[in-house]
Scaffold this active site. Structure first.
Site, PDB file in Angstrom:
ATOM      1  CE  LYS A  53      -3.803  -2.489   2.042  1.00 14.98           C
ATOM      2  NZ  LYS A  53      -4.537  -2.951   3.209  1.00 14.98           N
ATOM      3  CD  GLN A  97      -3.489  -4.311   6.493  1.00 14.96           C
ATOM      4  OE1 GLN A  97      -3.384  -3.402   5.689  1.00 14.96           O
ATOM      5  NE2 GLN A  97      -4.113  -5.444   6.192  1.00 14.96           N
ATOM      6  CG  ASP A 120      -9.712  -0.418   4.294  1.00  9.87           C
ATOM      7  OD1 ASP A 120      -9.440  -0.697   3.115  1.00  9.87           O
ATOM      8  OD2 ASP A 120      -9.110  -0.885   5.277  1.00  9.87           O
TER       9      ASP A 120
END
Ligand code: NAD
Length: 280
Positions: A53, A97, A120
């Site tokens: 990422k 995460q 997200d």
């Protein structure tokens, strides 16, 4: 014989589009999108994902940072980090995460991220907006699947779409996005007659986490098959949720694993962060 859907190539295209828009944004508003990834502790898989990422964020021209507290961090201390990032005007996207250590309530942490910075697309506010059909930051994996369908000229309108799996991060948002695109959507789970349902589908999206659960012989001839599954086998290789070799004999288009949906998730994270920055 199906044509392969090259997720790596599409993801590279998405990143190139984002990069071009970042340059415009810098020129027109002097604004550089910023993404912070929060990684708690030393989960080895998380480390690999976060590295990917950060690399993508740098490639498209974002500012990118990592917050990496120790495994032993308390929930309150983690909430304090989120609060600081929520208030930081240079940070447009925050990604926590998962999985988080067991002593931390993931839902509480995700809900603490400002919905406008929820790169997200997991915040309850964004999930609610998706179900209402309103614009919002979208969960990256199903958002990437919609882009893959578009790339192969598959318009879901009027088609029968079957989503296998009903998780909050893939299956459910996938079903809602397909519904919004006017597909007739069926969501399958452990109690469903998979063979029957999959056999009816013009579009199959498998997001289960069981290697080769979806048999190739179930696929309706000409169907588009999207395999979200990423199952690590004992030999170290990745396998999807679809019996690929047999399914590709019947499908019109199919995603390989790896190299299908996987690369799209990170690319759509870049898209979400850019959109979050543009909305400021
Ligand atoms: P999950 O475990 O949260 O959800 C799995 C879903 O499948 C559940 O809703 C469950 O009801 C259903 N299910 C389980 N066994 C079943 C069975 N035998 N028959 C029918 N339904 C069954 O998983 P998830 O987070 O949604 O991920 C699913 C898969 O997608 C995993 O392999 C994961 O690694 C992969 N994944 C890939 C990406 C990517 O970027 N490519 C992103 C997220 C998840």
């Amino acid at each position: 014989m199906a044509q392969l859907i090259d997720g790596k190539a599409v993801a590279a295209r998405v990143r190139a589009e984002v990069k071009a828009e970042v340059e415009q944004l810098k020129a027109s508003r002097g604004l550089v999108p910023g993404l912070t990834v929060v990684r708690v502790g030393e989960d080895p898989a998380s480390k690999i994902y976060v590295t990917g990422k950060k690399k993508a964020a740098e490639e498209v021209g974002f500012n990118s940072w990592e917050e990496h507290p120790d495994e032993s961090i308390t929930e309150d201390a983690l909430l304090a980090i989120i609060d600081r990032l929520n208030k930081d005007p240079a940070v447009h996207g925050i990604l926590v995460q998962l999985p988080l250590p067991k002593h931390i309530d993931s839902e509480r942490i995700i809900s603490a991220v400002r919905p406008e910075k929820d790169a997200d697309g997991f915040h309850p506010m964004n999930a609610g907006k998706l179900s209402l059909g309103k614009p919002a930051l979208r969960p990256c994996t199903p958002f990437g699947v919609m882009r893959l369908l578009q790339e192969v000229g598959c318009n879901p309108a009027g088609k029968r779409a079957v989503v296998v799996g009903r998780s909050n991060i893939v299956g459910k948002p996938m079903a809602l996005m397909l519904l919004q695109a006017d597909a007739t959507v069926t969501v399958c789970h452990r109690k469903s007659d998979l063979k029957f349902e999959v056999g009816m589908a013009d579009i199959v999206v498998a997001a289960v986490g069981v290697p080769e659960l979806i048999k190739g012989e179930w696929i309706k001839p000409g169907a588009v098959v999207i395999d979200v599954g990423m199952n690590r086998m004992p030999d170290g290789k990745l396998k999807g949720d679809v019996e690929f070799e047999k399914a590709k004999e019947r499908a019109s288009f199919i995603t390989p694993v790896p190299g299908g949906v996987g690369p799209m998730t990170i690319a759509m994270l870049m898209r979400n962060t850019l959109d979050a920055a543009k909305a400021t």
